[in-house]
Design a protein around this motif. Structure first.
Motif, PDB file in Angstrom:
ATOM      1  N   VAL A   1       0.648  -0.852   0.067  1.00 56.54           N
ATOM      2  CA  VAL A   1       0.117  -0.081  -0.397  1.00 56.54           C
ATOM      3  C   VAL A   1       0.799   0.982  -0.067  1.00 56.54           C
ATOM      4  O   VAL A   1       1.634   1.739   0.736  1.00 56.54           O
ATOM      5  CB  VAL A   1      -1.011  -0.213   1.288  1.00 56.54           C
ATOM      6  N   TYR A   2       0.707   2.101  -0.479  1.00 57.39           N
ATOM      7  CA  TYR A   2       1.752   2.812  -1.245  1.00 57.39           C
ATOM      8  C   TYR A   2       0.845   4.533  -2.379  1.00 57.39           C
ATOM      9  O   TYR A   2      -0.369   3.801  -2.634  1.00 57.39           O
ATOM     10  CB  TYR A   2       3.086   2.985  -2.004  1.00 57.39           C
ATOM     11  N   ASN A   3       1.587   5.872  -2.164  1.00 56.36           N
ATOM     12  CA  ASN A   3       0.595   6.017  -2.711  1.00 56.36           C
ATOM     13  C   ASN A   3       1.840   6.464  -4.065  1.00 56.36           C
ATOM     14  O   ASN A   3       2.924   6.621  -4.520  1.00 56.36           O
ATOM     15  CB  ASN A   3       1.079   8.006  -1.925  1.00 56.36           C
ATOM     16  N   SER A   4       0.890   6.224  -4.808  1.00 58.02           N
ATOM     17  CA  SER A   4       1.270   5.608  -6.176  1.00 58.02           C
ATOM     18  C   SER A   4       0.692   6.903  -7.097  1.00 58.02           C
ATOM     19  O   SER A   4       1.191   6.743  -8.556  1.00 58.02           O
ATOM     20  CB  SER A   4       0.103   4.617  -7.219  1.00 58.02           C
ATOM     21  N   THR A   5       0.157   7.855  -7.225  1.00 60.13           N
ATOM     22  CA  THR A   5       0.355   9.023  -7.396  1.00 60.13           C
ATOM     23  C   THR A   5       1.256  10.313  -7.051  1.00 60.13           C
ATOM     24  O   THR A   5       0.098  11.543  -6.981  1.00 60.13           O
ATOM     25  CB  THR A   5      -1.149   9.654  -7.581  1.00 60.13           C
ATOM     26  N   GLN A   6       2.613  10.017  -6.870  1.00 60.19           N
ATOM     27  CA  GLN A   6       2.897  10.927  -5.992  1.00 60.19           C
ATOM     28  C   GLN A   6       3.622  11.919  -7.382  1.00 60.19           C
ATOM     29  O   GLN A   6       3.189  11.671  -7.983  1.00 60.19           O
ATOM     30  CB  GLN A   6       4.496  10.408  -5.490  1.00 60.19           C
ATOM     31  N   ASP A   7       3.808  13.105  -6.900  1.00 57.74           N
ATOM     32  CA  ASP A   7       4.722  14.031  -7.449  1.00 57.74           C
ATOM     33  C   ASP A   7       6.068  14.054  -7.003  1.00 57.74           C
ATOM     34  O   ASP A   7       6.309  14.263  -6.273  1.00 57.74           O
ATOM     35  CB  ASP A   7       4.240  15.237  -6.241  1.00 57.74           C
ATOM     36  N   TRP A   8       7.064  13.906  -8.308  1.00 59.98           N
ATOM     37  CA  TRP A   8       8.206  13.660  -8.227  1.00 59.98           C
ATOM     38  C   TRP A   8       8.838  15.120  -7.621  1.00 59.98           C
ATOM     39  O   TRP A   8      10.362  15.114  -6.918  1.00 59.98           O
ATOM     40  CB  TRP A   8       8.557  13.526  -9.157  1.00 59.98           C
ATOM     41  N   ARG A   9       8.205  16.122  -7.645  1.00 59.46           N
ATOM     42  CA  ARG A   9       8.837  17.207  -6.824  1.00 59.46           C
ATOM     43  C   ARG A   9       8.670  17.129  -5.641  1.00 59.46           C
ATOM     44  O   ARG A   9       9.200  17.996  -4.719  1.00 59.46           O
ATOM     45  CB  ARG A   9       7.951  18.396  -7.343  1.00 59.46           C
ATOM     46  N   ASP A  10       7.915  16.586  -5.042  1.00 62.25           N
ATOM     47  CA  ASP A  10       7.267  16.113  -3.520  1.00 62.25           C
ATOM     48  C   ASP A  10       8.704  15.151  -3.000  1.00 62.25           C
ATOM     49  O   ASP A  10       8.887  13.983  -3.072  1.00 62.25           O
ATOM     50  CB  ASP A  10       6.461  15.767  -3.746  1.00 62.25           C
ATOM     51  N   ARG A  11       9.902  16.362  -2.311  1.00 61.21           N
ATOM     52  CA  ARG A  11      10.623  15.064  -1.829  1.00 61.21           C
ATOM     53  C   ARG A  11      11.077  14.527  -0.258  1.00 61.21           C
ATOM     54  O   ARG A  11      11.743  13.769   0.145  1.00 61.21           O
ATOM     55  CB  ARG A  11      12.268  16.139  -2.073  1.00 61.21           C
ATOM     56  N   SER A  12       9.607  15.224   0.611  1.00 66.27           N
ATOM     57  CA  SER A  12       9.257  14.341   1.393  1.00 66.27           C
ATOM     58  C   SER A  12       8.296  13.394   1.699  1.00 66.27           C
ATOM     59  O   SER A  12       8.611  12.278   2.276  1.00 66.27           O
ATOM     60  CB  SER A  12       8.300  15.966   1.735  1.00 66.27           C
TER      61      SER A  12
END
Ligand code: GCW
Length: 646
Positions: free
Chosen positions: A289-300
């Motif tokens: 289970v993980y966020n599969s719509t992440q923004d590559w700019r988000d380094r956190s």
């Protein structure tokens, strides 16, 4: 179909006797006829005979057996009837391998030894590269029961005792597998598996109440939803009283789950757990289970943290028949990943570790990739959660409140290809998986030696060469792939071949962050903090540049290309050296394999040679793209002046 490691026949036994009569003992008689030459049933006057006996022997646990070899009489003693069948397969192996023994006592190290199929009912297999599904075709069942039976034999012969038949991504028609219309055929499949001691499971769609139950919600706490599942489960067990239970992929890569209703995974899993419990069923709940719509700019956000962050807070809250299924590594079956930090940390929840037999990221049945080194690395990993010696293989059962509800599972590999696994040599992974799940202490070398002997008819010189190829194949593949544990430099979607930046600006949370100065993901204490999910000792070990192993360096750290590794080389030079060496090794495999032309079956010879040629082609592609990419980024030349394209 290819009989794999059950091809040869044992000679020199006159007869056998079994007192018990049930489905499994009938199975034993059938197996003896298939695997032993001229061994008569109910015959005890001959010179060499086999006696089967069920006994409440204190040396044995469930499924365990003893084989006693005295004066030409072989006694197989089982705790239960399955023990007898497992004992028979072991006797068969020992005879073919010509291993000497007087007494064998064998108990399984892991209770659940499962395979998850990712088969769809249209006949395709998600991440399958060995033909079509052996179970399904044209949105229905394939009905080739001989094939299913041959498969069940192969599984039982290496001790596999559980199987889910459909993909964890449960599409429209597969959602209906739990409805009345498909149950009669599931009964037939289940009967076949039963005879081999294999429990059958289904992957279900969390949103079934809406999709097939005509409800307006699938909220696990809603009364109508609970009622829908109760009826469904009761009906399933009316048809299949010994049905295994459900496998659930929820809130993962677009699959529905409890989050839609602001419910937790405990709410979701326990709802199934309670309803299945009445029937002795299990709910196997995946932690992928993980966020599969992440923004590559988000380094956190660090995807590697996800399973631990989601599930650790609920340790101890799950029902006794709920089992968490945790992928070996925190990302996704890359060639090299550290073991998931949930192992050893999770202390009050049943769990199983998940492997992947099908070679999604590791050559798609085209490359030689013998997986025991990968699995052993994980099982033998010392989490140090309870001091030195807290190995993953022990933690799995010790930290599962019901140790019978723990073990290992692996994504399946077989399809309708005549040799089952696409690449003849990759039959070894199916064989090895069962053997290792049963006996966690077997070594990479022991298992490949067994498999080579059982499968081919080679002189010792040839066997040794083939074993060497297999035993080194994982390292070879690793050499020419994404460097030093950084992962995900493959082509998006199909995951075959290199595409270094293919995932770099995408939504999947799998980045390598290469720039002109360096590469790697900073998961240290001062980075994403992922490293802190391990025990203090392991955290320090990975956190320090001094101790973090070279082949996981870029998983844990972002370092300059000039960083000096533990092996004394700079990172950039190590990348170049490994990639040149990887290709040379594949080239050597081809030269070695060409000498097998006269000593193996023609079809097998060609199958392996064709695939080796393809592996070679692709290894060159990996080498050149990786070397050129890092040369362009760093501007640093290869010390040895080898060809790097500009
Ligand atoms: O890595 C991903 C695969 C998906 C798979 C998923 C999972 C079944 O690319 O194909 O979906 O893992 O494990 O659920």
């Amino acid at each position: 179909m290819d009989k794999c490691w059950l091809e040869k026949k044992v000679k020199g036994f006159d007869g056998f006797v079994i007192d018990q009569v049930d489905d499994i003992t009938k199975q034993i008689s059938r197996e003896i006829k298939l695997l032993f030459d001229n061994c008569k049933e109910n015959y005890s006057n001959g010179k060499r005979i086999i006696k089967f006996k069920i006994q409440n022997d204190t040396d044995l646990i469930k499924d365990g057996f003893k084989i006693i070899n005295k004066n030409e009489i072989i006694e197989i003693i089982g705790k239960n009837t399955m023990g007898l069948l497992y004992g028979l397969y072991t006797l068969y192996r020992r005879e073919i391998l010509k291993n000497k023994y007087e007494e064998i006592i064998s108990n399984p190290d892991q209770s659940i030894r499962m395979i998850n199929h990712w088969d769809n009912m249209d006949g395709t297999i998600e991440r399958g590269y060995a033909g079509e599904s052996i179970f399904f075709k044209d949105n229905s069942f394939r009905r080739d029961f001989t094939l299913v039976e041959e498969y069940a034999r192969l599984l039982a012969s290496v001790g596999i005792n559980a199987l889910s038949i459909n993909n964890v991504n449960v599409h429209k028609i597969e959602t209906e597998l739990i409805t009345e219309k498909f149950l009669p055929e599931l009964v037939i499949l289940n009967q076949i598996f039963n005879r081999f001691g294999i429990k059958m499971f289904l992957s279900i769609n969390f949103a079934s109440p809406k999709r097939v139950g005509n409800l307006d919600t699938s909220d696990p706490l809603d009364e109508n939803v609970i009622h829908f599942w109760k009826e469904t489960i009761d009906r399933l067990y009316r048809y299949i009283p010994n049905f295994g239970g459900f496998v659930v992929k929820a809130d993962s890569e677009g699959e529905p789950g409890p989050f839609t209703y602001n419910r937790s995974h405990v709410d979701g899993a326990n709802m199934f757990g309670r309803l299945l419990e009445e029937h002795g069923g299990l709910c196997i709940w995946r932690c992928f289970v993980y966020n599969s719509t992440q923004d590559w700019r988000d380094r956190s956000t660090d995807r590697a943290r996800a399973a631990y962050d989601h599930f650790m807070p609920y340790d101890g809250k799950f029902n006794n028949n709920v089992i968490l299924q945790i992928k070996l590594g925190p990302l996704d079956f890359q060639v090299k990943e550290p073991v998931s930090p949930l192992f050893g940390a999770l202390k009050k929840t049943n769990h199983i570790i998940e492997f992947q037999l099908t070679q999604e990221y590791t050559g798609q049945q085209k490359a030689i990739y013998y997986q025991v080194p990968v699995w052993k690395e994980a099982l033998d990993f010392d989490t140090q959660h309870n001091g030195v010696g807290s190995f993953v293989k022990d933690m799995i059962k010790e930290n599962s409140p019901v140790s019978e509800h723990s073990g290992i599972c692996a994504v399946g590999v077989v399809g309708t290809d005549n040799n089952w696994t696409g690449h003849k040599l990759m039959q070894i992974n199916l064989y090895a998986y069962g053997r290792l799940a049963w006996n966690n202490c077997l070594t990479t070398e022991e298992i490949s030696k067994e498999w080579v002997k059982l499968t081919f008819n080679l002189t010792d010189d040839y066997s040794e060469i083939l074993e060497e190829i297999l035993n080194t194949s994982r390292e070879t593949y690793q050499l020419y792939n994404a460097p030093n544990g950084v992962g995900f430099m493959c082509r998006p979607n199909h995951h075959y071949g290199p595409d270094i930046d293919g995932y770099e600006y995408d939504r999947w949370g799998t980045y390598h962050f290469a720039d002109r100065d360096g590469v790697g993901v900073d998961r240290s204490k001062t980075g994403t903090g992922y490293v802190e999910q391990y025990s203090d000792e392991i955290c320090d070990y990975y956190n320090s540049l001094e101790t973090c192993p070279d082949d996981l360096l870029l998983w844990f750290h972002h370092v300059p290309y000039t960083h000096v590794l533990q092996n004394g080389k700079t990172l950039i030079q190590d990348i170049y050296d490994n990639h040149f060496e990887g290709v040379e090794r594949v080239k050597k495999y081809i030269e070695q394999w060409k000498n097998f032309k006269e000593v193996v079956d023609h079809v097998d010879f060609e199958n392996i040679l064709d695939r080796l040629n393809e592996q070679y082609r692709l290894s060159i592609e990996w080498r050149d793209q990786i070397n050129t990419y890092f040369y362009r980024k760093s501007g640093i030349k290869d010390e040895n002046g080898r060809k790097i394209y500009l």
